[in-house]
Design a protein around this motif. Structure first.
Motif, PDB file in Angstrom:
ATOM      1  N   ASP A   1      21.661 -17.333  18.747  1.00 32.84           N
ATOM      2  CA  ASP A   1      21.848 -16.305  19.775  1.00 32.84           C
ATOM      3  C   ASP A   1      21.991 -14.949  19.108  1.00 32.84           C
ATOM      4  N   LEU A   2      21.367 -13.971  19.662  1.00 32.82           N
ATOM      5  CA  LEU A   2      21.500 -12.615  19.135  1.00 32.82           C
ATOM      6  C   LEU A   2      22.443 -11.775  19.990  1.00 32.82           C
ATOM      7  N   ALA A   3      22.888 -12.321  21.100  1.00 26.81           N
ATOM      8  CA  ALA A   3      23.719 -11.569  22.040  1.00 26.81           C
ATOM      9  C   ALA A   3      25.191 -11.958  21.880  1.00 26.81           C
ATOM     10  N   PHE A   4      25.924 -11.162  21.118  1.00 30.32           N
ATOM     11  CA  PHE A   4      27.356 -11.338  21.016  1.00 30.32           C
ATOM     12  C   PHE A   4      28.014 -10.452  22.072  1.00 30.32           C
ATOM     13  N   PRO A   5      29.221 -10.773  22.496  1.00 38.46           N
ATOM     14  CA  PRO A   5      29.899  -9.918  23.483  1.00 38.46           C
ATOM     15  C   PRO A   5      30.049  -8.491  22.949  1.00 38.46           C
ATOM     16  N   ASP A   6      29.721  -7.489  23.777  1.00 35.21           N
ATOM     17  CA  ASP A   6      29.834  -6.088  23.385  1.00 35.21           C
ATOM     18  C   ASP A   6      31.217  -5.590  23.788  1.00 35.21           C
ATOM     19  N   ILE A   7      32.153  -5.637  22.838  1.00 36.87           N
ATOM     20  CA  ILE A   7      33.526  -5.256  23.154  1.00 36.87           C
ATOM     21  C   ILE A   7      33.756  -3.749  23.014  1.00 36.87           C
ATOM     22  N   GLU A   8      32.764  -3.008  22.510  1.00 40.04           N
ATOM     23  CA  GLU A   8      32.907  -1.558  22.365  1.00 40.04           C
ATOM     24  C   GLU A   8      32.525  -0.798  23.634  1.00 40.04           C
ATOM     25  N   GLU A   9      31.842  -1.452  24.539  1.00 47.39           N
ATOM     26  CA  GLU A   9      31.342  -0.777  25.740  1.00 47.39           C
ATOM     27  C   GLU A   9      32.479  -0.174  26.562  1.00 47.39           C
ATOM     28  N   GLY A  10      32.332   1.111  26.892  1.00 51.85           N
ATOM     29  CA  GLY A  10      33.293   1.791  27.747  1.00 51.85           C
ATOM     30  C   GLY A  10      34.529   2.323  27.038  1.00 51.85           C
ATOM     31  N   ILE A  11      34.607   2.173  25.717  1.00 51.05           N
ATOM     32  CA  ILE A  11      35.764   2.641  24.958  1.00 51.05           C
ATOM     33  C   ILE A  11      35.291   3.688  23.953  1.00 51.05           C
ATOM     34  N   THR A  12      36.059   4.769  23.829  1.00 53.55           N
ATOM     35  CA  THR A  12      35.730   5.786  22.835  1.00 53.55           C
ATOM     36  C   THR A  12      36.879   5.904  21.834  1.00 53.55           C
ATOM     37  N   LEU A  13      36.580   6.496  20.695  1.00 52.91           N
ATOM     38  CA  LEU A  13      37.609   6.724  19.689  1.00 52.91           C
ATOM     39  C   LEU A  13      38.696   7.647  20.241  1.00 52.91           C
ATOM     40  N   GLU A  14      38.303   8.586  21.098  1.00 54.50           N
ATOM     41  CA  GLU A  14      39.276   9.484  21.719  1.00 54.50           C
ATOM     42  C   GLU A  14      40.245   8.698  22.601  1.00 54.50           C
ATOM     43  N   ASP A  15      39.745   7.690  23.331  1.00 54.00           N
ATOM     44  CA  ASP A  15      40.616   6.837  24.150  1.00 54.00           C
ATOM     45  C   ASP A  15      41.645   6.114  23.277  1.00 54.00           C
TER      46      ASP A  15
ATOM     47  N   ILE B   1      36.861 -13.786  22.808  1.00 51.91           N
ATOM     48  CA  ILE B   1      37.111 -15.032  22.086  1.00 51.91           C
ATOM     49  C   ILE B   1      35.922 -15.944  22.330  1.00 51.91           C
ATOM     50  N   TYR B   2      35.464 -16.606  21.274  1.00 52.20           N
ATOM     51  CA  TYR B   2      34.294 -17.476  21.409  1.00 52.20           C
ATOM     52  C   TYR B   2      34.274 -18.500  20.283  1.00 52.20           C
ATOM     53  N   ILE B   3      33.504 -19.543  20.512  1.00 55.18           N
ATOM     54  CA  ILE B   3      33.261 -20.550  19.489  1.00 55.18           C
ATOM     55  C   ILE B   3      31.871 -20.270  18.933  1.00 55.18           C
ATOM     56  N   PHE B   4      31.798 -20.044  17.620  1.00 52.83           N
ATOM     57  CA  PHE B   4      30.532 -19.763  16.962  1.00 52.83           C
ATOM     58  C   PHE B   4      30.030 -21.056  16.345  1.00 52.83           C
ATOM     59  N   GLU B   5      28.878 -21.508  16.821  1.00 49.03           N
ATOM     60  CA  GLU B   5      28.295 -22.768  16.360  1.00 49.03           C
ATOM     61  C   GLU B   5      27.142 -22.485  15.411  1.00 49.03           C
ATOM     62  N   SER B   6      27.266 -23.017  14.189  1.00 47.39           N
ATOM     63  CA  SER B   6      26.194 -22.837  13.206  1.00 47.39           C
ATOM     64  C   SER B   6      25.837 -24.189  12.606  1.00 47.39           C
ATOM     65  N   SER B   7      24.852 -24.191  11.760  1.00 41.93           N
ATOM     66  CA  SER B   7      24.420 -25.447  11.147  1.00 41.93           C
ATOM     67  C   SER B   7      25.485 -26.002  10.197  1.00 41.93           C
ATOM     68  N   THR B   8      26.393 -25.161   9.741  1.00 42.31           N
ATOM     69  CA  THR B   8      27.442 -25.620   8.827  1.00 42.31           C
ATOM     70  C   THR B   8      28.726 -26.025   9.550  1.00 42.31           C
ATOM     71  N   GLY B   9      28.793 -25.813  10.871  1.00 41.99           N
ATOM     72  CA  GLY B   9      29.985 -26.178  11.631  1.00 41.99           C
ATOM     73  C   GLY B   9      30.305 -25.140  12.677  1.00 41.99           C
ATOM     74  N   SER B  10      31.441 -25.310  13.313  1.00 42.27           N
ATOM     75  CA  SER B  10      31.862 -24.400  14.379  1.00 42.27           C
ATOM     76  C   SER B  10      33.191 -23.752  14.029  1.00 42.27           C
ATOM     77  N   THR B  11      33.320 -22.490  14.404  1.00 39.06           N
ATOM     78  CA  THR B  11      34.577 -21.774  14.193  1.00 39.06           C
ATOM     79  C   THR B  11      35.004 -21.106  15.485  1.00 39.06           C
ATOM     80  N   LEU B  12      36.311 -20.972  15.656  1.00 40.68           N
ATOM     81  CA  LEU B  12      36.869 -20.197  16.744  1.00 40.68           C
ATOM     82  C   LEU B  12      36.987 -18.766  16.230  1.00 40.68           C
ATOM     83  N   GLU B  13      36.470 -17.799  16.985  1.00 44.35           N
ATOM     84  CA  GLU B  13      36.487 -16.414  16.539  1.00 44.35           C
ATOM     85  C   GLU B  13      37.019 -15.507  17.639  1.00 44.35           C
ATOM     86  N   VAL B  14      37.727 -14.469  17.226  1.00 48.50           N
ATOM     87  CA  VAL B  14      38.227 -13.446  18.134  1.00 48.50           C
ATOM     88  C   VAL B  14      37.829 -12.095  17.554  1.00 48.50           C
TER      89      VAL B  14
END
Length: 162
Positions: A102-116, A21-34
């Motif tokens: 920022d180019l670094a978004f949270p990497d939520i795929e790390e450590g998870i596989t489709l098989e899991d 969960i994060y707040i994305f801040e851009s020139s057009t405003g801010s949004t809460l994103e999950v």
């Protein structure tokens, strides 16, 4: 930073493999994103929806309830993204803030596989086979119920596939 404990969409709970969960801040405003990794079944259920009501329970016990918009995100795993405008009355203390620069978004795929994911919730797919069989086998197949044929093929494939 605070994390997501659970999410309820339109009154339904589903399994989340990882999320951010994060707040994305851009020139057009801010949004809460999950961003969240979900099962293929959950992705299919919600991917064509444009908006929904979400209740996001944070790890610190707070609950954010909001009308949110939904989009599916590309990636190697099934992923959904919920977003909404920030609510002035809501407390966003401890929520990660990310700027459009920022180019670094949270990497939520790390450590998870489709098989899991499929160990938790395996999707079923319909398939049509064109076979060339002796007539007596075709007649026998036509006499069977779909449920019985599905079980027969699952057992046969499990025996030879793995």
């Amino acid at each position: 930073m605070v994390g997501v404990k659970s999410i309820i969409i339109d009154g339904e709970t589903f399994y989340i493999f990882n999320s951010a969960i994060y707040i994305f801040e851009s020139s057009t405003g801010s949004t809460l994103e999950v961003d969240m990794i979900v099962s293929e079944i959950t992705l299919r259920k919600y991917k064509d929806r444009e908006s929904l009501i979400a209740e996001i329970e944070l790890e610190d016990g707070r609950v954010i309830s909001s009308f949110m918009f939904l989009k599916s995100l590309p990636g190697r795993l099934p992923r959904l993204n919920l977003f909404c405008e920030l609510d002035e009355n809501e407390n966003y203390e401890g929520v990660l803030r990310i700027s459009e620069n920022d180019l670094a978004f949270p990497d939520i795929e790390e450590g998870i596989t489709l098989e899991d994911i499929r160990k938790v919730e395996m999707p079923n797919e319909k398939i049509t086979l064109k076979l060339n069989l002796p007539i007596d086998q075709v007649e026998w197949l036509r006499e069977q119920k779909n449920r019985d044929l599905n079980l027969l093929f699952k057992e046969l494939l499990n025996k030879h596939f793995k």
